[in-house]
Write a protein that holds these residues in place. Structure first.
Motif, PDB file in Angstrom:
ATOM      1  N   TYR A  10      13.811   7.128  -1.915  1.00 63.01           N
ATOM      2  CA  TYR A  10      12.800   7.694  -1.122  1.00 63.01           C
ATOM      3  C   TYR A  10      12.345   6.627   0.015  1.00 63.01           C
ATOM      4  N   VAL A  11      12.380   7.455   1.396  1.00 65.60           N
ATOM      5  CA  VAL A  11      12.078   6.741   2.579  1.00 65.60           C
ATOM      6  C   VAL A  11      10.739   7.181   2.864  1.00 65.60           C
ATOM      7  N   TYR A  12       9.574   6.635   3.225  1.00 64.24           N
ATOM      8  CA  TYR A  12       8.678   7.072   3.816  1.00 64.24           C
ATOM      9  C   TYR A  12       8.129   6.680   5.385  1.00 64.24           C
ATOM     10  N   SER A  13       7.217   7.325   5.974  1.00 61.49           N
ATOM     11  CA  SER A  13       7.152   7.270   7.499  1.00 61.49           C
ATOM     12  C   SER A  13       8.471   6.801   8.303  1.00 61.49           C
ATOM     13  N   THR A  16       9.168   5.854  12.197  1.00 61.12           N
ATOM     14  CA  THR A  16       8.336   5.022  12.610  1.00 61.12           C
ATOM     15  C   THR A  16       8.366   3.749  12.525  1.00 61.12           C
ATOM     16  N   TYR A  18       6.591   2.014  10.771  1.00 63.53           N
ATOM     17  CA  TYR A  18       6.392   1.485   9.584  1.00 63.53           C
ATOM     18  C   TYR A  18       7.266   2.118   8.289  1.00 63.53           C
ATOM     19  N   LYS A  20       9.679   2.700   5.600  1.00 63.57           N
ATOM     20  CA  LYS A  20      10.123   1.889   4.196  1.00 63.57           C
ATOM     21  C   LYS A  20      10.826   2.644   3.418  1.00 63.57           C
ATOM     22  N   GLY A  43       4.431  -3.367  -3.915  1.00 64.85           N
ATOM     23  CA  GLY A  43       5.313  -3.058  -2.980  1.00 64.85           C
ATOM     24  C   GLY A  43       6.877  -2.885  -3.484  1.00 64.85           C
ATOM     25  N   GLY A  45       8.101  -0.705  -5.259  1.00 60.77           N
ATOM     26  CA  GLY A  45       8.369   0.753  -5.354  1.00 60.77           C
ATOM     27  C   GLY A  45       7.768   1.438  -6.845  1.00 60.77           C
ATOM     28  N   THR A  48       5.522   4.352  -6.094  1.00 62.47           N
ATOM     29  CA  THR A  48       6.565   5.477  -5.724  1.00 62.47           C
ATOM     30  C   THR A  48       7.299   6.142  -6.788  1.00 62.47           C
ATOM     31  N   ILE A  57       5.731  13.693  -4.778  1.00 62.62           N
ATOM     32  CA  ILE A  57       6.719  13.335  -3.663  1.00 62.62           C
ATOM     33  C   ILE A  57       7.927  13.846  -4.051  1.00 62.62           C
TER      34      ILE A  57
END
Lengths: 287, 293, 277
Positions: A10-13, A16, A18, A20, A43, A45, A48, A57
């Protein structure tokens, strides 16, 4: 009955500054009936992971199977999954919105499209389970204490009668009494209601006391996965990733370093006490 | 000289009906008499609703006692003309770090207090520099608070109070919303301030492991002070603590169980792993001597 | 990084109004210069009636963007969020306009050459306006901005307008917008986990479905406001009187240069509009 994650990323943003990579190539199987603790620093994960499990998600790639059916299949009923895999967020009392507790708890079952009397039955039962009596059903959320509000919010998820229950730090911000009540409630749900529980926690002592499997997350990957005794044997490695073992694990290990011939795998006070007792008998130093 | 002194302190929350008549009175603080010596690190423990937060808010004159008196550095909090003086003397840090940071840049937030006090610009800069350094946040001075961790945000809040040059800082559950690493960070910052800067710290918390380094511990229950003493004295009374449903650190509980089971004889409270090991080694030696005889 | 963030947060992609930290001439300008400059630039956009005016304004904008050291792609991203508003304006101008050169006429709908022209210019104006004003917020921290406003509007104090308080409110609002957005995202997810549906249905049902999101959000905002007021009081805040500034605004040479550039731009606009055409 199981939930299975295969090569989940899972990669978000994405794209951009940010961006992650929140979870990397996760492979986990959660069997029905387990009580799993998920630990990891902020942080790592773990949040998530919890959101992936009930489809809030969608994985960037990889597969998640609920009872061997891919949840990303077009025909898969995502709404039903949300009812089956209940997710209790951090500070869940902040999402109470109705004028009375019972109406708020009814929100979940109502969204499932159940009949009116079934909704009411479930809501009442869920509230009873978390220890909120009939006298408080009609109360406004504001009239309850902090601990009661939290339990009412948990009831809001229980009323959907999930088979799996994921709780993201359910004891955060509570006092010791409130913490114990919540943890005992979760234990009861697991033992008596046979709900499979995933407990995200920062407290190693709590995890050691309650769960029978620990998954340690670090940088979006699984660092350790096993029974508490086995996982906490790696206390030096855990420290390197910003975690620690329960205090008594350190006691036992230091005793051994100081020439005491003791078993070092204790993770609860009870186990440590027993281990020292065994040693004392063996040594004949008992008074 | 006592920095904080309370005498027969009572605080009541009064809920009124719409017509102004009294519906309910809740006595949150009930006949509290405490003193805090300058330079001490004092921890106040208790459950939610034990009155500890109400007590804290009175130390900063956010609340004024219903009955009884509080003196902060000899100043009565009821005297309205002294209110800003009192707030500057006893600075206050709250639970939620997000809700007490005012500015969008770290250094500007730290400067907020001195600005309110009308301190000249140059002096503000000096104070901001010093305060950020004292909590170890200098490298984040140009950052936005939004992207900091909880522990970092709370250290910024502490720096913001520090810049007002208080002689005492009252912290109302500053670690309740933080993860273990954040808790450690904040506690270390407080210990440093107490030891290096000689600032009196009054830490309100429900984490037992945070009080073991304090000079004294006050335990509140139902508005009253129920236990008072050094951490050693407090932690010796494991049964009483359990009765109050306050969780004791694992080592303390283990030592207590061992002692009860006749596996360890000691007469002081064990607060850390090292202390327990030391005691057990001592005990092993003496008991082996006894056995040989 | 603070809390863990999951999910594709669309709200976070809004770059408009957010400060972009960089070192540039524009960043170091006094906020009052930027406020005045932006204000006058926006006014100038409504004075133009000629093509050369648009070209000039565009050129000036490009130069300022270049001088701001804010990446062009970042600026364009900010535009995306207002495309909808822009399309709306254009749509109205195209379909409901009056003019001599009618192209299509169907019921209330009428498309004219003048209408299309007007719509194009309208779109360009809007783009300029948004780029110009977001350029100011990109290069000015919210605190500088409010400080600048406070100082620039100080004369209004005499009219008993609480300028300091308004500026303080603005600054706090700017600080809490990202926090509340994040919170909104969290509550939305939590309610979705209980089967809430925010995506389907017509406008009315959708609005009704927002209740489980909005109520907790308002409660949270009130709680935060309450906490903040207490924290400010604890830090001896008592209004603007007797306050000093950590970063008092003082004009430097650069700022006077800035003012003169703005003045000359206005001069040129005036000349173009009145004499050249």
């Amino acid at each position: 009955m199981s939930i299975r994650l295969e090569h989940v990323n899972y990669v978000y943003s994405s794209g951009t500054a940010y961006e992650k990579h929140a979870v990397k190539d996760l492979n986990i199987t959660i069997e029905s009936g387990e009580f799993i603790g998920i630990i990891g620093h902020t942080g790592s994960g773990k949040s998530t992971l919890t959101q992936l499990l009930n489809g809030l998600i969608k994985a960037t790639d990889g597969h998640i199977y609920y009872n061997d059916k891919s949840i990303y299949d077009k025909k898969f009923d995502m709404r039903q999954l949300r009812g089956q895999v209940g997710l209790v967020f951090q500070y869940p009392e902040h999402q109470l919105f109705e004028t009375s507790i019972i109406r708020d708890v009814s929100f979940g079952p109502a969204n499932m499209g159940l009949a009116k009397d079934e909704i009411e039955k479930r809501a009442k039962m869920a509230l009873m389970q978390v220890g909120i009596g009939e006298d408080l059903f009609e109360a406004s959320p504001f009239e309850l204490s902090g601990g009661q509000r939290r339990r009412a919010a948990i009831a809001g998820v229980l009323a959907m009668e999930p088979s799996y229950l994921i709780l993201d730090e359910p004891t955060a911000g509570l006092d010791p009494k409130g913490r114990e009540e919540i943890l005992e409630l979760i234990r009861w749900l697991h033992e008596t209601r046979h709900i499979t529980v995933l407990l995200v926690s920062h407290s190693m002592e709590d995890v050691a006391e309650y769960v029978n499997r620990i998954i340690v997350m670090n940088h979006g990957q699984i660092a350790f996965d096993g029974v508490p005794k086995e996982v906490f044997k790696n206390y030096r490695e855990l420290e390197k990733i910003g975690l620690a073992a329960p205090q008594v694990t350190y006691v036992m290990n230091q005793l051994k370093d100081n020439g005491f011939q003791v078993e070092t795998d204790a993770v609860t006070v009870e186990e440590a006490y027993e281990a020292i007792k065994v040693w004392a008998r063996k040594e004949g130093v008992i008074l | 000289m006592d920095i904080v002194k309370t005498k027969e302190l009572v605080y009541e929350y009064i809920r009124k009906r719409e017509d102004g008549s009294i519906e309910a009175v809740k006595r949150a603080v009930d006949d509290v008499n405490i003193t805090v010596k300058k330079g001490d690190f004092v921890a106040i423990l208790g459950h939610n609703g034990s009155g500890k937060s109400t007590l804290a808010k009175q130390l900063n004159a956010i609340l004024v006692p219903t009955e009884g008196t509080i003196w902060i550095d000899g100043k009565d909090t009821k005297d309205e003309s002294l209110i800003w003086d009192i707030r500057q003397t006893a600075g206050m840090v709250f639970q939620n770090p997000d809700n007490q940071i005012i500015a969008n840049v770290v250094e500007e937030d730290v400067g907020f207090g001195p600005e309110n006090l009308g301190i000249p610009t140059e002096e503000i800069w000096k104070r901001v520099d010093e305060s950020l350094k004292a909590v170890g946040m200098t490298e984040y001075r140009y950052h936005s608070p939004n992207r900091l961790s909880g522990g970092q945000k709370q250290r910024i809040a502490i720096a913001g109070i520090l810049a007002m040059k208080p002689s005492c800082i009252v912290l109302d559950e500053p670690t309740a919303m933080l993860d273990p690493n954040g808790r450690k960070e904040v506690l270390q910052a407080l210990l440093d301030l107490n030891r290096k800067e000689k600032i009196t710290i009054i830490l309100i918390t429900h984490y037992m492991e945070e009080v073991i380094h304090a000079d004294s511990v006050i335990i509140m229950d139902k508005g009253k002070v129920v236990m008072e003493g050094t951490p050693g004295q407090i932690f010796q009374q494991v049964e009483k603590l359990q009765e109050l449903r306050l969780s004791v650190p694992q080592v303390t509980e283990l030592a207590y169980r061992l002692e009860k089971g006749g596996l360890l004889i000691n007469n002081k409270a064990i607060l850390s792993v090292d202390e327990l090991i030391e005691e057990l080694i001592k005990w092993k030696k003496t008991s082996q001597c006894v056995n040989r005889k | 990084m603070g809390k863990e963030r999951g999910g594709d947060i669309i709200i976070r992609d809004i770059t408009i109004g957010q400060y972009y930290p960089a070192k540039s001439v524009l960043h170091s300008l006094d906020p009052r210069v930027k406020l005045a400059g932006t204000f006058l630039y926006i006014i100038s956009l409504f004075i133009f009636e000629s093509l050369s005016g648009y070209v000039l304004a565009g050129l000036i904008l490009l130069l300022t963007i270049k001088a701001s050291h804010v990446p062009f792609s970042y600026i364009v991203k900010g535009l995306k969020s207002v495309v909808f508003v822009m399309m709306f304006a254009v749509f109205f101008n195209v379909f409901f306009s009056h003019g001599q050169h009618q192209l299509v006429k169907y019921g209330v709908i009428s498309i004219t050459v003048e209408g299309i022209e007007l719509a194009c210019f309208m779109a360009i104006r809007l783009v300029y306006l948004i780029l110009g004003s977001s350029l100011m917020t990109f290069t000015t921290t919210p605190n500088q901005l409010t400080d600048g406003l406070e100082k620039a509007l100080a004369p209004l104090n005499r009219l008993k307008i609480p300028v300091h308080e308004i500026a303080m409110m603005m600054s706090i609002a700017l600080r809490f917008i990202p926090i509340l957005l994040e919170e909104a995202d969290k509550i939305m997810k939590a309610q979705s986990a209980r089967g809430a549906d925010f995506e389907t249905g017509n406008l009315m049902t959708r609005a009704k479905r927002l209740v489980p999101l909005l109520v907790p959000l308002f409660i949270s905002a009130f709680r935060r406001a309450n906490d903040l007021a207490m924290a400010m009081e604890a830090r001896c805040y008592r209004g603007g009187e007797g306050r000093t500034k950590m970063k008092p605004l003082k004009y430097k040479r650069l700022d006077y240069v800035g003012y003169s550039l703005v003045a000359s731009y206005l001069g040129i606009v005036f000349v173009i509009e009145n004499y050249i055409i």
